[in-house]
Write an enzyme that holds these catalytic residues in place. Structure first.
Site, PDB file in Angstrom:
ATOM      1  N   GLU A  62       5.371  -0.347  10.078  1.00  0.00           N
ATOM      2  CA  GLU A  62       4.039  -1.024  10.345  1.00  0.00           C
ATOM      3  C   GLU A  62       4.242  -2.505  10.444  1.00  0.00           C
ATOM      4  O   GLU A  62       3.765  -3.022  11.580  1.00  0.00           O
ATOM      5  CB  GLU A  62       2.998  -1.025   9.242  1.00  0.00           C
ATOM      6  CG  GLU A  62       1.648  -1.108   9.742  1.00  0.00           C
ATOM      7  CD  GLU A  62       0.602  -1.237   8.649  1.00  0.00           C
ATOM      8  OE1 GLU A  62       1.224  -0.741   7.586  1.00  0.00           O
ATOM      9  OE2 GLU A  62      -0.528  -1.773   8.972  1.00  0.00           O
ATOM     10  N   ASP A  63       5.177  -2.944   9.885  1.00  0.00           N
ATOM     11  CA  ASP A  63       5.315  -4.567   9.837  1.00  0.00           C
ATOM     12  C   ASP A  63       6.618  -5.160  10.489  1.00  0.00           C
ATOM     13  O   ASP A  63       6.746  -6.217  10.708  1.00  0.00           O
ATOM     14  CB  ASP A  63       5.004  -5.285   8.396  1.00  0.00           C
ATOM     15  CG  ASP A  63       3.787  -4.849   8.069  1.00  0.00           C
ATOM     16  OD1 ASP A  63       2.894  -4.823   8.734  1.00  0.00           O
ATOM     17  OD2 ASP A  63       3.590  -4.965   6.959  1.00  0.00           O
ATOM     18  N   ASP A  74     -18.837   1.546 -28.998  1.00  0.00           N
ATOM     19  CA  ASP A  74     -17.486   2.175 -28.947  1.00  0.00           C
ATOM     20  C   ASP A  74     -16.765   0.926 -28.089  1.00  0.00           C
ATOM     21  O   ASP A  74     -16.103   1.477 -27.154  1.00  0.00           O
ATOM     22  CB  ASP A  74     -17.553   3.634 -28.233  1.00  0.00           C
ATOM     23  CG  ASP A  74     -18.315   3.430 -26.853  1.00  0.00           C
ATOM     24  OD1 ASP A  74     -19.468   2.415 -26.512  1.00  0.00           O
ATOM     25  OD2 ASP A  74     -18.536   4.415 -26.147  1.00  0.00           O
ATOM     26  N   HIS A  88       7.751   1.579   2.793  1.00  0.00           N
ATOM     27  CA  HIS A  88       6.513   1.811   3.231  1.00  0.00           C
ATOM     28  C   HIS A  88       6.036   0.847   4.139  1.00  0.00           C
ATOM     29  O   HIS A  88       5.028   1.342   4.908  1.00  0.00           O
ATOM     30  CB  HIS A  88       5.518   1.972   1.902  1.00  0.00           C
ATOM     31  CG  HIS A  88       5.113   0.946   1.390  1.00  0.00           C
ATOM     32  ND1 HIS A  88       5.751   0.080   0.504  1.00  0.00           N
ATOM     33  CD2 HIS A  88       3.993   0.255   1.538  1.00  0.00           C
ATOM     34  CE1 HIS A  88       5.261  -1.281  -0.019  1.00  0.00           C
ATOM     35  NE2 HIS A  88       4.141  -1.090   0.671  1.00  0.00           N
ATOM     36  N   HIS A 127       7.828  -7.104  -2.775  1.00  0.00           N
ATOM     37  CA  HIS A 127       6.411  -6.349  -2.704  1.00  0.00           C
ATOM     38  C   HIS A 127       7.177  -4.782  -2.687  1.00  0.00           C
ATOM     39  O   HIS A 127       6.686  -3.980  -3.728  1.00  0.00           O
ATOM     40  CB  HIS A 127       5.562  -6.640  -1.758  1.00  0.00           C
ATOM     41  CG  HIS A 127       4.580  -5.397  -1.453  1.00  0.00           C
ATOM     42  ND1 HIS A 127       3.464  -5.280  -2.487  1.00  0.00           N
ATOM     43  CD2 HIS A 127       4.246  -4.735  -0.285  1.00  0.00           C
ATOM     44  CE1 HIS A 127       2.856  -4.220  -1.882  1.00  0.00           C
ATOM     45  NE2 HIS A 127       3.302  -3.892  -0.337  1.00  0.00           N
ATOM     46  N   ASP A 162       1.148   1.120  -4.040  1.00  0.00           N
ATOM     47  CA  ASP A 162       1.129  -0.150  -3.165  1.00  0.00           C
ATOM     48  C   ASP A 162      -0.202  -0.964  -3.532  1.00  0.00           C
ATOM     49  O   ASP A 162      -0.101  -2.279  -3.587  1.00  0.00           O
ATOM     50  CB  ASP A 162       1.110   0.483  -1.614  1.00  0.00           C
ATOM     51  CG  ASP A 162       0.798  -0.815  -0.631  1.00  0.00           C
ATOM     52  OD1 ASP A 162       1.383  -1.886  -1.094  1.00  0.00           O
ATOM     53  OD2 ASP A 162       0.495  -0.309   0.396  1.00  0.00           O
TER      54      ASP A 162
END
Ligand code: MN
Length: 746
Positions: free
Chosen positions: A95-96, A277, A91, A66, A157
């Site tokens: 956080e993880d 269109d 990134h 990812h 992301d």
């Protein structure tokens, strides 16, 4: 052992990682300008791989795929440089994983740390709540003003998460897809990232409206052959001319995005086959520098020589590029088969910018110069900072360029709603629920009370106020902007009208019975013509609402049978009794005349008990002078002698009149209507209702007040015992300050 277990081939995954890394370096290309750049990217890659090594995505893939994909999007699809790619790789680490901001700081320095910090904060903003709240936009802005790359990486992301949304649970899919539609797609658009914006919208549609999404795909597939044939026969003459003129070019038919087709079909109510269109012809020419504009205009004149242009559909974004950098020449021309076709003319450079946004700019200036990326980022920051420090303005400006026709609104709970620009409080109510719309009496916008017609602004927080007494009104159709609300109001009105017309039919048939006619369906043609109405429903509706009066109905039958005994008697009676006082005399005379069998019928418990009904045309109450009328199918009806129908009944059906008088006055309550007029003063309704219920202990069945220009008119239905009771009440009401007139209805 279990069936769901994923078999992991570590060797295979290592190979795959290397492939992906090489691809990323390739995408960065000339953006890597030094050995140091290369080392930093490599280090970020290693750090990210290590930090995420135990983690897997819902699909079972290594999690590191990812961040690599996000970095890839940054480099390849947005055109960002080394710093952004490093941030893309890292990134999700803070956080993880166990990595801290301090770790990042010591390894990669200030710039990267600031961006990672911003990215971590942004995801916190979204993930803590189940819905996007106005305050969150403000937070994003504050974060954004530090380094705009935060928002670009966040877009990358989000794009990758949308591309891999299949593995999520349904509720998570919906949340992410809706957020994407409401925030990220407009953001991408604002930054000129058209291709990303389109993909985000289409993917959102796929998860929010799967059936419609599939339906549009199928329709596009089905119509593909026809479309291809059309495009090629349309393009051939253009190709020939352009080649003759020595242009190097690419010409293609580009189908509209699924989301914009969806918008036309669902939001604008245009059937798929009627979207003219659904595709556009795009001519991309190879041209450079000073020639770009004039070459585009030369192509324009070639095309419009072949096909007649629609004069009002020329869009010149070459002389005046859009705020987000979009340059192109659009015209709509008539094909030989009579179909309008949009033709977009642009150079290769313009096309790149249109697809990728400002990121493409640097390619066309000093090749590979990082300073141009910085310039672009500065420009993007300018766009974003150019707003007042106000979440609402920013959200509004995201949509400013292409779709000024949408506004963002919030429910009291902070849920986001989008409506077309110009929508009113009533639109909002109907957007939430038709029941809420039908009973809407106003709204609180940002805690201020506003009428239903209030035009909402982007960022407004709207709380709908309802009343169970409220019903949809005809003039609401002028108040609303959205088709959705209009359709719902029409539906409710139709239903309401149908009900009223049904009542009207009953009233009408009853009236006719009084007149001694039996209404047959065959009469209706004559009636409609006479009253100049289109449908029987219209007619009965008018009867019920007083648009067609008793008198007019009588007049119609008079006209219809002018030579009959009916008119003879009417004339005779009129001659005999020119005014009301004499009417009463003639009534008594007539009642006397009815005693052919010798017995007089008295309605009441002391004497003969006969069922009777009080007529609704005059609502008699004890104390009123009354008489009974033997109807054909509805027993005895009691009318006031002053009832407008009385004269007719008595003159024509003397033999069906029975005498009636009130006996027991105290035992029953009778419904009577009072009309009150006066000045609209504060508390007047309260004073009136107090007198009725507290002082006189009268029960009210209904009360309604209309006010306009400082005057009010009230209609009150009360239960009274007799005329004395009613007179007393009316007397008291006349004493209320502000009350001007009090009269009995009917
Ligand atoms: Mn992520």
């Amino acid at each position: 052992m279990s069936n769901g277990e994923i078999i992991i081939d570590h060797e295979q995954e290592k190979k795959e990682l290397l492939t992906r890394y090489k691809k990323l370096i390739k995408a960065l290309g000339p953006a890597i300008k030094s050995k140091q750049d290369q080392e930093r990217v490599h280090k970020a890659f290693e750090v990210a791989v290590d930090a995420h090594k135990e983690m897997r995505r819902k699909s079972g893939e290594p999690y590191i795929y990812h961040p690599i994909a996000v970095a890839q999007i940054c480099a390849e699809e947005i055109g960002l440089g080394v710093t952004s790619v490093i941030c893309g790789l890292l990134h999700d680490t803070v956080e993880d994983t166990s990595l801290t901001l301090e770790d990042i700081q010591s390894m990669f320095g200030g710039d990267v740390t600031k961006i990672i910090d911003g990215l971590t904060k942004i995801s916190g903003v979204f993930d803590q709540t189940s819905s996007i709240q106005a305050e969150n936009f403000r937070k994003i802005i504050l974060t954004l003003s530090d380094d705009v790359r935060v928002i670009l990486i966040k877009l990358a992301d989000r794009l990758h998460n949308m591309r891999t949304l299949d593995h999520m649970k349904r509720d998570k899919q919906l949340k992410i897809a809706n957020e994407t539609l409401f925030l990220y797609a407009p953001l991408a658009h604002r930054l000129g990232l058209y291709r990303i914006k389109t993909e985000l919208e289409d993917l959102s549609l796929k998860y929010t409206q799967p059936e419609i999404y599939e339906d549009i795909i199928n329709r596009l597939k089905k119509s593909e052959d026809v479309r291809k044939r059309f495009i090629s026969s349309f393009n051939n003459p253009i190709k020939k001319r352009l080649t003759e003129q020595g242009f190097t070019f690419e010409i293609k038919g580009r189908t509209k995005s699924l989301y914009s087709i969806y918008n036309k079909m669902v939001n604008k109510g245009i059937p798929f086959d009627e979207i003219y269109d659904i595709f556009a012809i795009r001519i991309i020419i190879e041209s450079e520098g000073e020639n770009e504009r004039s070459d585009c205009w030369r192509v324009y004149s070639l095309v419009t020589d072949l096909y007649r242009p629609k004069p009002d559909r020329l869009r010149d974004w070459i002389s005046f590029p859009r705020g987000n950098g979009y340059e192109s020449l659009h015209t709509t021309v008539m094909s030989p088969s009579g179909k309008w076709v949009e033709v977009q003319i642009r150079t290769r450079r313009m096309d790149d910018i249109a697809e990728k946004g400002y990121a493409a700019h640097w390619k066309y200036k000093e090749k590979g110069s990082e300073s141009n990326v910085d310039e672009w980022i500065r420009k993007v920051r300018e766009i974003l900072e150019n707003q007042e420090e106000n979440a609402v303005d920013l959200v509004e400006s995201f949509k400013l360029d292409l779709t000024t026709d949408e506004i963002f609104l919030f429910t009291p709970k902070g849920e986001l709603k989008t409506l077309p620009n110009g929508s009113t409080a009533l639109d909002f109510a109907y957007d939430i629920h038709s029941k809420l719309g039908d009973t809407c009496i106003g709204a609180k916008v940002n805690n201020r009370l506003v009428p239903i017609s209030y035009k909402l602004n982007s960022g407004d927080q709207v709380e709908i106020i309802t009343s169970s007494k409220q019903t949809p009104k005809e003039d609401w159709l002028k108040v609303v902007k959205t088709t959705k609300a209009r359709e719902k109001i029409k539906g409710s009105l139709k239903e309401e009208k149908r009900k009223v017309a049904e009542d009207g039919k009953e009233i009408f048939e009853r009236k006719l019975r009084h007149l001694g006619y039996n209404y047959t369906e065959a009469d209706i043609t004559k009636i409609l013509k006479y009253f100049r109405v289109n449908t029987s429903q219209d007619f009965f509706y008018k009867v019920a609402t007083g648009g067609i009066t008793n008198h007019e109905i009588k007049q119609f039958y008079k006209d219809e049978s002018s030579k009959s005994w009916y008119s003879y008697l009417t004339t005779k009676l009129r001659r005999k009794s020119p005014d009301k006082k004499q009417d009463k005399t003639s009534l008594e005379d007539l009642i006397k005349e009815t005693k052919r069998d010798g017995d007089t019928l008295i309605i009441g418990e002391d004497d003969v008990k006969l069922d009777y009904k009080l007529s609704t045309c005059c609502n008699p109450i004890p104390g009123d002078e009354v008489f009974g009328f033997v109807t054909i199918g509805d027993g005895i009806k009691i009318h006031k002698t002053t009832c407008p129908n009385a004269m007719q009944l008595m003159s024509n059906y003397a033999y069906r009149i029975v005498k009636a008088r009130w006996t027991n006055r105290e035992s029953l309550a009778f419904l009577a209507g009072i009309k009150v007029n006066g000045f609209d003063e504060v508390g007047i309704v309260n004073r009136i209702t107090k007198i009725i219920s507290n002082q006189l202990k009268v029960n009210m069945r209904s009360i309604s007040f209309d006010t306009s220009d400082g005057l009010f008119e009230g209609q009150i239905m009360v239960y009274v015992q007799d005329t004395h009771h009613l007179d007393d009440l009316m007397y008291k009401l006349r004493q209320v300050p502000g009350v001007i007139t009090v009269i009995r209805m009917n």
